[in-house]
Scaffold this motif. Sequence first.
Motif, PDB file in Angstrom:
ATOM      1  N   GLY A   1      23.628  23.817 -28.190  1.00 29.41           N
ATOM      2  CA  GLY A   1      24.484  24.029 -27.013  1.00 29.41           C
ATOM      3  C   GLY A   1      23.792  25.123 -26.189  1.00 29.41           C
ATOM      4  O   GLY A   1      23.601  26.180 -26.771  1.00 29.41           O
ATOM      5  N   TYR A   2      22.822  24.597 -25.309  1.00 24.75           N
ATOM      6  CA  TYR A   2      21.970  25.268 -24.657  1.00 24.75           C
ATOM      7  C   TYR A   2      22.591  25.997 -23.300  1.00 24.75           C
ATOM      8  O   TYR A   2      22.869  24.875 -22.523  1.00 24.75           O
ATOM      9  CB  TYR A   2      20.742  24.289 -24.354  1.00 24.75           C
ATOM     10  CG  TYR A   2      19.394  25.227 -24.743  1.00 24.75           C
ATOM     11  CD1 TYR A   2      18.815  25.200 -25.887  1.00 24.75           C
ATOM     12  CD2 TYR A   2      18.356  25.509 -23.568  1.00 24.75           C
ATOM     13  CE1 TYR A   2      17.576  25.614 -26.272  1.00 24.75           C
ATOM     14  CE2 TYR A   2      17.214  26.122 -24.159  1.00 24.75           C
ATOM     15  CZ  TYR A   2      16.816  25.943 -25.136  1.00 24.75           C
ATOM     16  OH  TYR A   2      15.439  26.654 -25.559  1.00 24.75           O
ATOM     17  N   CYS A   3      22.158  27.139 -22.973  1.00 31.73           N
ATOM     18  CA  CYS A   3      22.952  27.675 -21.667  1.00 31.73           C
ATOM     19  C   CYS A   3      21.750  28.389 -21.261  1.00 31.73           C
ATOM     20  O   CYS A   3      21.051  29.602 -21.729  1.00 31.73           O
ATOM     21  CB  CYS A   3      24.029  28.724 -22.166  1.00 31.73           C
ATOM     22  SG  CYS A   3      24.849  29.105 -20.406  1.00 31.73           S
TER      23      CYS A   3
ATOM     24  N   PHE B   1      24.670  27.722 -30.578  1.00 29.21           N
ATOM     25  CA  PHE B   1      24.772  28.185 -29.205  1.00 29.21           C
ATOM     26  C   PHE B   1      23.588  29.030 -28.933  1.00 29.21           C
ATOM     27  O   PHE B   1      23.510  29.999 -29.477  1.00 29.21           O
ATOM     28  CB  PHE B   1      26.167  28.884 -28.962  1.00 29.21           C
ATOM     29  CG  PHE B   1      26.130  28.741 -27.330  1.00 29.21           C
ATOM     30  CD1 PHE B   1      26.524  27.856 -26.492  1.00 29.21           C
ATOM     31  CD2 PHE B   1      26.232  30.125 -27.006  1.00 29.21           C
ATOM     32  CE1 PHE B   1      26.593  28.105 -25.076  1.00 29.21           C
ATOM     33  CE2 PHE B   1      26.364  30.376 -25.470  1.00 29.21           C
ATOM     34  CZ  PHE B   1      26.774  29.181 -24.581  1.00 29.21           C
ATOM     35  N   TYR B   2      22.959  28.493 -27.756  1.00 27.27           N
ATOM     36  CA  TYR B   2      21.600  29.284 -27.636  1.00 27.27           C
ATOM     37  C   TYR B   2      21.571  29.921 -26.251  1.00 27.27           C
ATOM     38  O   TYR B   2      21.740  28.857 -25.232  1.00 27.27           O
ATOM     39  CB  TYR B   2      20.362  28.150 -27.509  1.00 27.27           C
ATOM     40  CG  TYR B   2      19.009  28.830 -27.692  1.00 27.27           C
ATOM     41  CD1 TYR B   2      18.543  29.704 -26.638  1.00 27.27           C
ATOM     42  CD2 TYR B   2      18.220  28.333 -28.598  1.00 27.27           C
ATOM     43  CE1 TYR B   2      17.292  30.203 -26.699  1.00 27.27           C
ATOM     44  CE2 TYR B   2      16.749  28.710 -28.554  1.00 27.27           C
ATOM     45  CZ  TYR B   2      16.453  29.691 -27.809  1.00 27.27           C
ATOM     46  OH  TYR B   2      14.977  30.308 -27.747  1.00 27.27           O
ATOM     47  N   MET B   3      21.506  31.042 -26.219  1.00 28.18           N
ATOM     48  CA  MET B   3      21.568  31.759 -24.861  1.00 28.18           C
ATOM     49  C   MET B   3      20.002  32.006 -24.598  1.00 28.18           C
ATOM     50  O   MET B   3      19.099  32.988 -25.026  1.00 28.18           O
ATOM     51  CB  MET B   3      22.212  33.066 -24.831  1.00 28.18           C
ATOM     52  CG  MET B   3      23.702  33.210 -25.129  1.00 28.18           C
ATOM     53  SD  MET B   3      24.538  34.472 -25.385  1.00 28.18           S
ATOM     54  CE  MET B   3      24.555  35.152 -23.591  1.00 28.18           C
TER      55      MET B   3
ATOM     56  N   SER C   1      14.632  32.875 -21.157  1.00 29.07           N
ATOM     57  CA  SER C   1      13.524  32.732 -21.198  1.00 29.07           C
ATOM     58  C   SER C   1      12.397  33.481 -20.206  1.00 29.07           C
ATOM     59  O   SER C   1      12.775  33.053 -18.956  1.00 29.07           O
ATOM     60  CB  SER C   1      12.769  31.241 -21.232  1.00 29.07           C
ATOM     61  OG  SER C   1      11.542  30.974 -21.581  1.00 29.07           O
ATOM     62  N   GLY C   2      11.839  34.197 -20.618  1.00 29.35           N
ATOM     63  CA  GLY C   2      11.006  34.979 -19.526  1.00 29.35           C
ATOM     64  C   GLY C   2      11.545  36.228 -18.864  1.00 29.35           C
ATOM     65  O   GLY C   2      10.890  37.195 -18.270  1.00 29.35           O
ATOM     66  N   THR C   3      12.803  36.447 -19.362  1.00 27.79           N
ATOM     67  CA  THR C   3      13.340  37.860 -18.845  1.00 27.79           C
ATOM     68  C   THR C   3      14.313  38.243 -20.044  1.00 27.79           C
ATOM     69  O   THR C   3      14.824  37.475 -20.495  1.00 27.79           O
ATOM     70  CB  THR C   3      14.211  37.432 -17.491  1.00 27.79           C
ATOM     71  OG1 THR C   3      14.514  38.723 -17.053  1.00 27.79           O
ATOM     72  CG2 THR C   3      15.603  36.793 -17.359  1.00 27.79           C
TER      73      THR C   3
ATOM     74  N   GLY D   1      14.676  35.534 -25.077  1.00 31.74           N
ATOM     75  CA  GLY D   1      14.345  35.794 -23.541  1.00 31.74           C
ATOM     76  C   GLY D   1      13.799  37.248 -23.521  1.00 31.74           C
ATOM     77  O   GLY D   1      14.654  38.168 -23.918  1.00 31.74           O
ATOM     78  N   GLY D   2      12.586  37.306 -23.207  1.00 33.97           N
ATOM     79  CA  GLY D   2      12.160  38.604 -22.499  1.00 33.97           C
ATOM     80  C   GLY D   2      11.820  39.840 -23.704  1.00 33.97           C
ATOM     81  O   GLY D   2      11.840  40.936 -23.375  1.00 33.97           O
ATOM     82  N   ILE D   3      12.126  39.650 -24.883  1.00 39.08           N
ATOM     83  CA  ILE D   3      11.879  40.491 -25.862  1.00 39.08           C
ATOM     84  C   ILE D   3      10.599  40.956 -25.960  1.00 39.08           C
ATOM     85  O   ILE D   3       9.544  40.342 -26.127  1.00 39.08           O
ATOM     86  CB  ILE D   3      12.491  39.917 -27.332  1.00 39.08           C
ATOM     87  CG1 ILE D   3      13.809  39.879 -27.314  1.00 39.08           C
ATOM     88  CG2 ILE D   3      12.125  41.076 -28.433  1.00 39.08           C
ATOM     89  CD1 ILE D   3      14.548  39.518 -28.460  1.00 39.08           C
ATOM     90  N   GLU D   4      10.372  42.342 -25.563  1.00 40.69           N
ATOM     91  CA  GLU D   4       8.921  42.891 -25.639  1.00 40.69           C
ATOM     92  C   GLU D   4       8.647  44.023 -26.450  1.00 40.69           C
ATOM     93  O   GLU D   4       7.454  44.617 -26.617  1.00 40.69           O
ATOM     94  CB  GLU D   4       8.834  43.312 -24.171  1.00 40.69           C
ATOM     95  CG  GLU D   4       8.446  41.987 -23.098  1.00 40.69           C
ATOM     96  CD  GLU D   4       8.412  42.593 -21.612  1.00 40.69           C
ATOM     97  OE1 GLU D   4       8.472  43.795 -21.627  1.00 40.69           O
ATOM     98  OE2 GLU D   4       7.891  41.816 -20.876  1.00 40.69           O
TER      99      GLU D   4
ATOM    100  N   GLY E   1       9.123  34.483 -27.855  1.00 39.74           N
ATOM    101  CA  GLY E   1       8.113  33.725 -27.442  1.00 39.74           C
ATOM    102  C   GLY E   1       6.842  34.188 -26.830  1.00 39.74           C
ATOM    103  O   GLY E   1       5.980  34.478 -27.406  1.00 39.74           O
ATOM    104  N   ASN E   2       7.217  34.611 -25.308  1.00 37.88           N
ATOM    105  CA  ASN E   2       5.767  35.042 -24.614  1.00 37.88           C
ATOM    106  C   ASN E   2       5.062  36.121 -25.142  1.00 37.88           C
ATOM    107  O   ASN E   2       3.940  36.167 -24.934  1.00 37.88           O
ATOM    108  CB  ASN E   2       6.615  35.321 -23.354  1.00 37.88           C
ATOM    109  CG  ASN E   2       6.808  34.206 -22.370  1.00 37.88           C
ATOM    110  OD1 ASN E   2       5.911  33.273 -22.275  1.00 37.88           O
ATOM    111  ND2 ASN E   2       7.993  34.245 -21.677  1.00 37.88           N
ATOM    112  N   LEU E   3       5.966  37.042 -26.026  1.00 38.80           N
ATOM    113  CA  LEU E   3       5.315  38.225 -26.329  1.00 38.80           C
ATOM    114  C   LEU E   3       4.109  37.989 -27.494  1.00 38.80           C
ATOM    115  O   LEU E   3       3.032  38.641 -27.416  1.00 38.80           O
ATOM    116  CB  LEU E   3       6.283  39.234 -27.165  1.00 38.80           C
ATOM    117  CG  LEU E   3       5.911  40.559 -27.556  1.00 38.80           C
ATOM    118  CD1 LEU E   3       5.357  41.243 -26.202  1.00 38.80           C
ATOM    119  CD2 LEU E   3       7.130  41.253 -28.242  1.00 38.80           C
TER     120      LEU E   3
END
Length: 230
Positions: A118-120, A158-160, A163-165, A188-191, A209-211
């Motif tokens: 369940g993607y939000c 359930f996926y909060m 992404s990107g923030t 999302g946004g883990i740096e 992801g992005n990191l």
Amino acid sequence: MNELLTNCRHLFKLDPAKDISDEDLDAICQSGTDAVIVGGTDGVTLDGVLDLLSRIRRHTVPCILEISNMASITPGFDYYLIPMVMNSTEKKWMMDIQHEAIKEYRDSMNWDEIAVEGYCILNEHAKAFEQTNCELPGDDDVVAYAYMAEQIFHLPVFYMEYSGTYGDPELVKDVKEQLHQTKLIYGGGIENNSQAREMKEQADTIVVGNLIYSDINKALKTVQAVTDMN
Ligand code: 1GP
């Protein structure tokens, strides 16, 4: 798949549309993360997915395909995640694409290897938010979506998706309180390590992801940061 989800604290998500060196990919696979997800939004092609799959397969880390589109579905992964975008304004992204996929692939689907999410999507500037015509839910809406994911749809995940923030840890906490069977994934946004820990305190699993692409060393450190937690 249930066993992986039960014990899963940390995931890396690799984007098939982005380049990664063998050295960095090897480090990701050997990092101690619980699994590597291959998934993205734009420019996901079968060639890109197969390239990552073959390179990840040099390692023993479990490998998951998060299905982005029909054209890039392939056998060979350990597990498959199927997103259902709960806050999309179009039924297409919650039901119709999945329906198409079932018609095409039902005979070859092994449900021990598959989980529906369940993607939000909670970052209105994320590509996935735009592509799936999402509506930004209020906090109460998000909590209600989580409740529906567990109580109505009986989804394993359930996926909060921020992404990107970086998201709101209080909301992640409120969502987690709704869930008893359904696992909560935060992405999302883990740096850095403290953000990784802050979100892992609330969610069952965090996704980085992005990191990976912006600072590989910091990305690698997030594994230890959350696996050291009780
Ligand atoms: C993306 O949830 C993941 O699908 C991780 O987000 O890329 O912002 O780390 P980031």
